[in-house]
Design a protein around this motif. Structure first.
Motif, PDB file in Angstrom:
ATOM      1  N   GLU A  32     -58.384 -37.499 -10.381  1.00 12.67           N
ATOM      2  CA  GLU A  32     -58.380 -36.784  -9.104  1.00 12.67           C
ATOM      3  C   GLU A  32     -57.025 -36.890  -8.401  1.00 12.67           C
ATOM      4  O   GLU A  32     -56.477 -35.898  -7.926  1.00 12.67           O
ATOM      5  N   SER A  33     -56.457 -38.102  -8.359  1.00 14.54           N
ATOM      6  CA  SER A  33     -55.164 -38.262  -7.690  1.00 14.54           C
ATOM      7  C   SER A  33     -54.034 -37.631  -8.512  1.00 14.54           C
ATOM      8  O   SER A  33     -53.096 -37.068  -7.947  1.00 14.54           O
ATOM      9  N   MET A  34     -54.146 -37.679  -9.855  1.00 12.98           N
ATOM     10  CA  MET A  34     -53.145 -37.022 -10.711  1.00 12.98           C
ATOM     11  C   MET A  34     -53.113 -35.528 -10.403  1.00 12.98           C
ATOM     12  O   MET A  34     -52.045 -34.933 -10.251  1.00 12.98           O
ATOM     13  N   ARG A  35     -54.286 -34.942 -10.290  1.00 14.33           N
ATOM     14  CA  ARG A  35     -54.389 -33.514  -9.984  1.00 14.33           C
ATOM     15  C   ARG A  35     -53.790 -33.218  -8.612  1.00 14.33           C
ATOM     16  O   ARG A  35     -53.038 -32.247  -8.444  1.00 14.33           O
ATOM     17  N   ALA A  36     -54.095 -34.047  -7.630  1.00 13.57           N
ATOM     18  CA  ALA A  36     -53.584 -33.833  -6.277  1.00 13.57           C
ATOM     19  C   ALA A  36     -52.057 -33.894  -6.245  1.00 13.57           C
ATOM     20  O   ALA A  36     -51.413 -33.066  -5.590  1.00 13.57           O
ATOM     21  N   PHE A  37     -51.473 -34.851  -6.952  1.00 10.24           N
ATOM     22  CA  PHE A  37     -50.010 -34.957  -6.976  1.00 10.24           C
ATOM     23  C   PHE A  37     -49.385 -33.799  -7.742  1.00 10.24           C
ATOM     24  O   PHE A  37     -48.338 -33.284  -7.345  1.00 10.24           O
ATOM     25  N   ALA A  38     -49.995 -33.380  -8.836  1.00  9.09           N
ATOM     26  CA  ALA A  38     -49.468 -32.236  -9.592  1.00  9.09           C
ATOM     27  C   ALA A  38     -49.469 -30.981  -8.732  1.00  9.09           C
ATOM     28  O   ALA A  38     -48.481 -30.235  -8.700  1.00  9.09           O
ATOM     29  N   ILE A  39     -50.552 -30.751  -8.006  1.00 14.88           N
ATOM     30  CA  ILE A  39     -50.626 -29.577  -7.126  1.00 14.88           C
ATOM     31  C   ILE A  39     -49.619 -29.696  -5.997  1.00 14.88           C
ATOM     32  O   ILE A  39     -48.894 -28.738  -5.700  1.00 14.88           O
ATOM     33  N   ALA A  40     -49.544 -30.860  -5.378  1.00 16.24           N
ATOM     34  CA  ALA A  40     -48.613 -31.056  -4.262  1.00 16.24           C
ATOM     35  C   ALA A  40     -47.162 -30.870  -4.693  1.00 16.24           C
ATOM     36  O   ALA A  40     -46.352 -30.304  -3.945  1.00 16.24           O
ATOM     37  N   LEU A  41     -46.840 -31.324  -5.896  1.00 15.19           N
ATOM     38  CA  LEU A  41     -45.469 -31.227  -6.397  1.00 15.19           C
ATOM     39  C   LEU A  41     -45.203 -29.926  -7.166  1.00 15.19           C
ATOM     40  O   LEU A  41     -44.093 -29.684  -7.610  1.00 15.19           O
ATOM     41  N   LYS A  42     -46.256 -29.119  -7.361  1.00 18.43           N
ATOM     42  CA  LYS A  42     -46.157 -27.843  -8.063  1.00 18.43           C
ATOM     43  C   LYS A  42     -45.620 -28.013  -9.481  1.00 18.43           C
ATOM     44  O   LYS A  42     -44.724 -27.302  -9.933  1.00 18.43           O
ATOM     45  N   VAL A  43     -46.194 -29.003 -10.169  1.00 21.59           N
ATOM     46  CA  VAL A  43     -45.870 -29.254 -11.566  1.00 21.59           C
ATOM     47  C   VAL A  43     -47.179 -29.447 -12.313  1.00 21.59           C
ATOM     48  O   VAL A  43     -48.235 -29.617 -11.706  1.00 21.59           O
ATOM     49  N   SER A  44     -47.129 -29.434 -13.623  1.00 21.00           N
ATOM     50  CA  SER A  44     -48.337 -29.687 -14.402  1.00 21.00           C
ATOM     51  C   SER A  44     -48.612 -31.183 -14.441  1.00 21.00           C
ATOM     52  O   SER A  44     -47.690 -32.005 -14.357  1.00 21.00           O
ATOM     53  N   SER A  45     -49.867 -31.526 -14.573  1.00 19.84           N
ATOM     54  CA  SER A  45     -50.208 -32.941 -14.718  1.00 19.84           C
ATOM     55  C   SER A  45     -49.648 -33.475 -16.032  1.00 19.84           C
ATOM     56  O   SER A  45     -49.292 -34.654 -16.119  1.00 19.84           O
ATOM     57  N   ASP A  46     -49.525 -32.612 -17.049  1.00 19.41           N
ATOM     58  CA  ASP A  46     -48.907 -33.021 -18.313  1.00 19.41           C
ATOM     59  C   ASP A  46     -47.478 -33.494 -18.099  1.00 19.41           C
ATOM     60  O   ASP A  46     -47.047 -34.467 -18.709  1.00 19.41           O
ATOM     61  N   SER A  47     -46.738 -32.796 -17.245  1.00 19.26           N
ATOM     62  CA  SER A  47     -45.347 -33.197 -17.029  1.00 19.26           C
ATOM     63  C   SER A  47     -45.277 -34.551 -16.326  1.00 19.26           C
ATOM     64  O   SER A  47     -44.364 -35.325 -16.574  1.00 19.26           O
ATOM     65  N   LEU A  48     -46.251 -34.843 -15.464  1.00 14.21           N
ATOM     66  CA  LEU A  48     -46.282 -36.157 -14.816  1.00 14.21           C
ATOM     67  C   LEU A  48     -46.713 -37.241 -15.797  1.00 14.21           C
ATOM     68  O   LEU A  48     -46.187 -38.352 -15.781  1.00 14.21           O
ATOM     69  N   LEU A  49     -47.633 -36.905 -16.664  1.00 10.05           N
ATOM     70  CA  LEU A  49     -48.172 -37.887 -17.601  1.00 10.05           C
ATOM     71  C   LEU A  49     -47.276 -38.112 -18.813  1.00 10.05           C
ATOM     72  O   LEU A  49     -47.039 -39.245 -19.214  1.00 10.05           O
ATOM     73  N   PHE A  50     -46.737 -37.020 -19.379  1.00 10.41           N
ATOM     74  CA  PHE A  50     -45.992 -37.123 -20.633  1.00 10.41           C
ATOM     75  C   PHE A  50     -44.487 -36.919 -20.510  1.00 10.41           C
ATOM     76  O   PHE A  50     -43.758 -37.100 -21.455  1.00 10.41           O
ATOM     77  N   GLY A  51     -44.028 -36.472 -19.373  1.00  7.13           N
ATOM     78  CA  GLY A  51     -42.608 -36.191 -19.218  1.00  7.13           C
ATOM     79  C   GLY A  51     -42.352 -34.709 -19.195  1.00  7.13           C
ATOM     80  O   GLY A  51     -43.252 -33.917 -18.921  1.00  7.13           O
ATOM     81  N   SER A  52     -41.154 -34.330 -19.517  1.00 10.31           N
ATOM     82  CA  SER A  52     -40.772 -32.926 -19.392  1.00 10.31           C
ATOM     83  C   SER A  52     -41.630 -32.034 -20.276  1.00 10.31           C
ATOM     84  O   SER A  52     -42.005 -32.383 -21.379  1.00 10.31           O
ATOM     85  N   VAL A  53     -41.932 -30.893 -19.734  1.00 11.49           N
ATOM     86  CA  VAL A  53     -42.691 -29.870 -20.435  1.00 11.49           C
ATOM     87  C   VAL A  53     -41.772 -28.663 -20.518  1.00 11.49           C
ATOM     88  O   VAL A  53     -40.961 -28.429 -19.633  1.00 11.49           O
ATOM     89  N   SER A  54     -41.901 -27.905 -21.568  1.00 13.89           N
ATOM     90  CA  SER A  54     -40.985 -26.782 -21.749  1.00 13.89           C
ATOM     91  C   SER A  54     -41.021 -25.835 -20.558  1.00 13.89           C
ATOM     92  O   SER A  54     -42.021 -25.724 -19.855  1.00 13.89           O
ATOM     93  N   GLU A  55     -39.909 -25.142 -20.347  1.00 12.77           N
ATOM     94  CA  GLU A  55     -39.820 -24.188 -19.238  1.00 12.77           C
ATOM     95  C   GLU A  55     -40.864 -23.092 -19.358  1.00 12.77           C
ATOM     96  O   GLU A  55     -41.413 -22.642 -18.369  1.00 12.77           O
ATOM     97  N   SER A  56     -41.163 -22.674 -20.583  1.00 10.42           N
ATOM     98  CA  SER A  56     -42.148 -21.614 -20.744  1.00 10.42           C
ATOM     99  C   SER A  56     -43.529 -22.083 -20.307  1.00 10.42           C
ATOM    100  O   SER A  56     -44.287 -21.326 -19.709  1.00 10.42           O
ATOM    101  N   PHE A  57     -43.860 -23.341 -20.580  1.00  5.77           N
ATOM    102  CA  PHE A  57     -45.141 -23.871 -20.138  1.00  5.77           C
ATOM    103  C   PHE A  57     -45.193 -23.931 -18.618  1.00  5.77           C
ATOM    104  O   PHE A  57     -46.194 -23.565 -18.005  1.00  5.77           O
ATOM    105  N   GLU A  58     -44.125 -24.399 -17.998  1.00  8.40           N
ATOM    106  CA  GLU A  58     -44.074 -24.459 -16.531  1.00  8.40           C
ATOM    107  C   GLU A  58     -44.198 -23.060 -15.937  1.00  8.40           C
ATOM    108  O   GLU A  58     -44.879 -22.863 -14.934  1.00  8.40           O
ATOM    109  N   PHE A  59     -43.564 -22.085 -16.568  1.00  5.17           N
ATOM    110  CA  PHE A  59     -43.656 -20.702 -16.105  1.00  5.17           C
ATOM    111  C   PHE A  59     -45.106 -20.239 -16.143  1.00  5.17           C
ATOM    112  O   PHE A  59     -45.620 -19.656 -15.186  1.00  5.17           O
TER     113      PHE A  59
END
Length: 117
Positions: free
Chosen positions: A54-81
C-alpha cells in the motif's frame, strides 16, 4: 539490540530519496502527496523501515514513477512512457486498455503472430 537494516529497504529508500530530490520535493511535500508523515519518509529513506504494498503504491503515485522503478531500479524510458499513458486513462476504463495491451503482447510473442502489429 541494534536494528539490522535489510539491503532491500536501503535500496528502495535510496531510490525514493533520489526521486524526491530529482523532483525538488521536500519530505513534507512528499508527505502531503503520499499521505504518510515526513518522519515515516525519513525512516524509509534511511532504510530503517520497509514499505507495504500500500505504501509502495502511494509513493509511486506521489512521485509519478512505477513501483517497479522504486523496487528494482531504473526502468526503460519506454516502460515509463507507457506507465504515464496508462495513468492518464480513467480508472474505470483501464481494464479495457490493459486487455488490449495483453492481446497485443500475446499476438507479438505467438509463433503465429504477425511481425508487425
Amino acid at each position: 539490540m541494534p536494528r539490522i537494516l535489510k539491503n532491500i529497504n536501503i535500496e528502495v529508500g535510496n531510490r525514493i530519496k533520489q526521486q524526491r530530490l530529482a523532483q525538488n520535493l521536500t519530505r513534507e511535500q512528499l508527505a502531503q502527496l503520499s499521505g504518510y508523515s515526513a518522519n515515516f519518509i525519513q525512516e524509509i529513506e534511511r532504510g530503517r523501515s520497509g514499505l507495504s504494498s500500500e505504501s509502495m503504491r502511494a509513493f509511486a503515485i506521489a512521485l509519478k514513477v512505477s513501483s517497479d522503478s522504486l523496487l528494482f531500479g531504473s526502468v526503460s524510458e519506454s516502460f515509463e512512457f507507457l506507465f504515464d499513458k496508462l495513468n492518464a486513462v480513467p480508472q474505470e476504463k483501464r481494464k479495457y486498455v490493459i486487455k488490449v495491451i495483453e492481446a497485443a503482447i500475446d499476438c507479438a510473442v505467438s509463433q503465429d503472430g504477425p511481425d508487425v502489429l
